[in-house]
Design a protein around this motif. Structure first.
Motif, PDB file in Angstrom:
ATOM      1  N   HIS A   4      -2.784  -6.869  -1.041  1.00 14.28           N
ATOM      2  CA  HIS A   4      -2.687  -6.393   0.755  1.00 14.28           C
ATOM      3  C   HIS A   4      -1.602  -7.180   1.378  1.00 14.28           C
ATOM      4  CE1 HIS A   4      -6.891  -5.591   0.223  1.00 14.28           C
ATOM      5  NE2 HIS A   4      -7.348  -6.983  -0.270  1.00 14.28           N
ATOM      6  N   HIS A  60      -3.933   1.882  -1.414  1.00 16.70           N
ATOM      7  CA  HIS A  60      -4.125   1.858  -0.388  1.00 16.70           C
ATOM      8  C   HIS A  60      -5.344   0.355  -2.009  1.00 16.70           C
ATOM      9  CE1 HIS A  60      -7.200   4.517  -0.291  1.00 16.70           C
ATOM     10  NE2 HIS A  60      -8.341   3.493   0.047  1.00 16.70           N
ATOM     11  N   GLN A  61      -5.522   1.149  -2.630  1.00 17.38           N
ATOM     12  CA  GLN A  61      -6.793   0.604  -3.480  1.00 17.38           C
ATOM     13  C   GLN A  61      -6.002  -0.226  -4.169  1.00 17.38           C
ATOM     14  OE1 GLN A  61      -8.615   3.998  -5.779  1.00 17.38           O
ATOM     15  NE2 GLN A  61     -10.342   3.635  -3.426  1.00 17.38           N
ATOM     16  N   ALA A  62      -5.241   0.773  -5.680  1.00 16.85           N
ATOM     17  CA  ALA A  62      -4.404  -0.653  -6.215  1.00 16.85           C
ATOM     18  C   ALA A  62      -4.081  -2.188  -5.362  1.00 16.85           C
ATOM     19  CB  ALA A  62      -3.123   0.003  -6.747  1.00 16.85           C
ATOM     20  N   ALA A  98      -4.912  -3.607  -3.034  1.00 19.96           N
ATOM     21  CA  ALA A  98      -6.403  -4.610  -2.835  1.00 19.96           C
ATOM     22  C   ALA A  98      -6.342  -5.811  -3.841  1.00 19.96           C
ATOM     23  CB  ALA A  98      -7.367  -3.822  -3.155  1.00 19.96           C
ATOM     24  N   SER A  99      -5.393  -5.693  -5.190  1.00 19.45           N
ATOM     25  CA  SER A  99      -5.145  -6.022  -6.015  1.00 19.45           C
ATOM     26  C   SER A  99      -3.946  -7.274  -6.450  1.00 19.45           C
ATOM     27  CB  SER A  99      -5.163  -5.391  -7.356  1.00 19.45           C
ATOM     28  OG  SER A  99      -6.250  -4.660  -7.674  1.00 19.45           O
ATOM     29  N   PRO A 138      -9.385  -7.823  -8.594  1.00 18.02           N
ATOM     30  CA  PRO A 138      -9.039  -8.072  -6.878  1.00 18.02           C
ATOM     31  C   PRO A 138      -9.675  -9.278  -5.716  1.00 18.02           C
ATOM     32  CG  PRO A 138      -9.438  -5.548  -7.587  1.00 18.02           C
ATOM     33  CD  PRO A 138      -9.670  -6.426  -9.032  1.00 18.02           C
ATOM     34  N   SER A 191       0.782  -1.168  -0.321  1.00 18.62           N
ATOM     35  CA  SER A 191      -0.076   0.364   0.078  1.00 18.62           C
ATOM     36  C   SER A 191       1.103   1.088   0.297  1.00 18.62           C
ATOM     37  CB  SER A 191      -0.788   0.204   1.412  1.00 18.62           C
ATOM     38  OG  SER A 191       0.023  -0.435   2.267  1.00 18.62           O
ATOM     39  N   PRO A 229     -11.554  -7.837  -0.122  1.00 18.77           N
ATOM     40  CA  PRO A 229     -11.027  -7.618   0.667  1.00 18.77           C
ATOM     41  C   PRO A 229     -11.021  -8.680   2.431  1.00 18.77           C
ATOM     42  CG  PRO A 229     -12.789  -6.159   0.950  1.00 18.77           C
ATOM     43  CD  PRO A 229     -13.157  -6.806   0.060  1.00 18.77           C
TER      44      PRO A 229
END
Length: 447
Positions: A417, A392-394, A396-397, A440, A387, A443
């Motif tokens: 993650h 943090h969004q990318a 997640a993949s 992704p 991250s 989560p």
């Protein structure tokens, strides 16, 4: 202007290996080597550094009261004993033509001001009724080189002299002009006069300014309006402290990099340097192989111009392989969003150092470029949260990491993650291209 140097220039400069003494034969040998081995990878400029007009030039310093080769209007001419094709007033035109015929660009160095010898002789400024004495500021001089007086920009003779000087360089076919003693202290009127003269010459010439000792980013708007390259430090040599100091400088300047306006971390003291140079004796660079990769990676990730300082034909073949690494030219030219993402001191005593992480992205796809540097004296396994590199969004993949310094290395799958867990050598770097390797996943479940 962004149309000049839309990407950071890449080339060779004679200073680190030959100092003030380079000859025409040595310039051509480097140009021919570059055209054959490095031009396909983006290296395309050959620069003759300082004192090409001094027939008595020597290693390890400058000559007081040197018998500079000047024309009838006080403009420097190549010394014919070092540049035979310049005989009969031809200047650098024949050499530039040979460099251009190889598909390369040709650059030269100048020192701020007007030759003292031209002032002593009272030589006329071309196209005017003034002389070099009218153009000169006798109270302004370079602190480390005795060749020139400064220019008095309150007198129109100063701009007339600069115009005639740059016009002559343009007529020879010069593509890059490196001008020294411009930034420490900062000389805004000199910079503006040179930019004006280049525009008036009618030729697209890259203007490179040096040295940048103590240069502030407060100067960035003025620099970007008038030049395409500017140094951000004093001369850099083959010493780890010199390389290490550039991390902070380039982190400060990276946000200001843009097409046609490049902060320059200085030449690459790689390969065979010191042959007849200012500092040190004939040697291959004293930087370790890992330090050399660190230097190149930092310069590329910060989008500094790349000017090789070592003599190309006689440099260690491993150095040439580094320069020809496909990622060097590609990431330098094509990356965006470059900057330092993380700097964290770790360890203590003999194990102390910093983890420094740089990031950039490809504008063409989802590729992210990541450099994880370790500045300590002992190897370390560095853990970097994904991250912190991707957001943090990318993060997640799921991603796959490819080693840019070793294209044959196994690809490293990076869990979503997760973290990057990398073994980094002393003063070394792991340079990666990260690409998405799947959609992704959901989560992690809340606990």
């Amino acid at each position: 202007m962004a149309s000049i140097a839309p990407t950071p220039p890449m080339g060779w400069n004679s200073w680190d290996c030959y100092g003030t003494t380079v000859t025409e034969a040595e310039v051509l040998a480097n140009a021919e080597f570059m055209a054959e081995r490095l031009l396909p990878h983006g290296w395309d400029t050959v620069v003759v550094d300082i004192a090409w007009y001094d027939p008595t030039a020597r290693a390890h310093g400058y000559n007081a009261d040197a018998p500079l080769t000047l024309d009838d209007h006080g403009r420097q001419l190549p010394a014919p004993n070092r540049f035979p094709s310049a005989a009969d007033g031809q200047g650098f035109a024949p050499l530039a033509a040979r460099v251009h015929a190889l598909g390369l660009k040709f650059g030269v160095h100048l020192l701020r001001g007007i030759p003292r010898l031209a002032v002593q002789r009272g030589l006329p400024v071309l196209g005017t009724s003034w002389t070099a004495r009218d153009a000169a500021d006798l109270d302004s001089a370079c602190a480390w080189n005795p060749d020139n007086h400064g220019l008095d920009h309150d007198h129109p003779a100063a701009q007339a002299y600069v115009d005639s000087q740059v016009a002559q360089l343009a007529s020879w076919g010069v593509d890059l002009l490196k001008v020294d003693d411009m930034l420490a202290p900062y000389h805004p009127r000199e910079i503006e006069a040179l930019a004006r003269a280049i525009r008036r010459s009618g030729r697209d010439i890259v203007l490179s300014l040096s040295p940048g000792t103590g240069l502030s980013t407060a100067h960035a708007p003025h620099l970007a309006a008038h030049a395409q390259m500017w140094r951000v430090s004093d001369d850099l040599w083959d010493r780890w402290p010199d390389v290490h100091a550039q991390f902070t400088r380039m982190a400060r300047w990276a946000p200001h990099q843009r097409p046609g306006a490049w902060a320059d971390a200085d030449m690459l003291p790689l390969g065979r340097i010191g042959i007849r140079a200012e500092r040190g004796e004939d040697r291959q660079s004293r930087l370790t192989a890992d330090e050399q990769r660190t230097l190149l990676t930092l310069w590329v990730m910060s989008r500094s111009p790349l000017m090789m300082g070592g003599d190309l034909p006689t440099s260690d073949p491993a150095v040439i392989e580094l320069l020809a690494t496909p990622a060097v030219g590609h990431v330098l030219r094509c990356s965006t969003g470059n900057g330092e993402l993380l700097r964290e001191p770790l360890g203590d005593g003999a194990d102390a150092g910093e983890v420094i992480v740089w990031g950039a992205r490809s504008p063409a796809d989802d590729t992210r470029y990541t450099a994880v540097f370790w500045t300590g004296d002992r190897a370390r396994t560095c853990r970097v949260p994904l991250s912190s590199v991707l957001g943090h969004q990318a993060a997640a993949s799921a991603w796959t990491a490819r080693d840019l310094w070793d294209d044959d290395a196994d690809r490293l799958g990076v869990a979503a993650h997760g973290d990057l867990l990398l073994d980094v050598p002393p003063h070394g770097v792991r340079w990666l291209a990260l690409t998405p390797s799947g959609p992704p996943p959901p989560p992690p479940a809340l606990r």
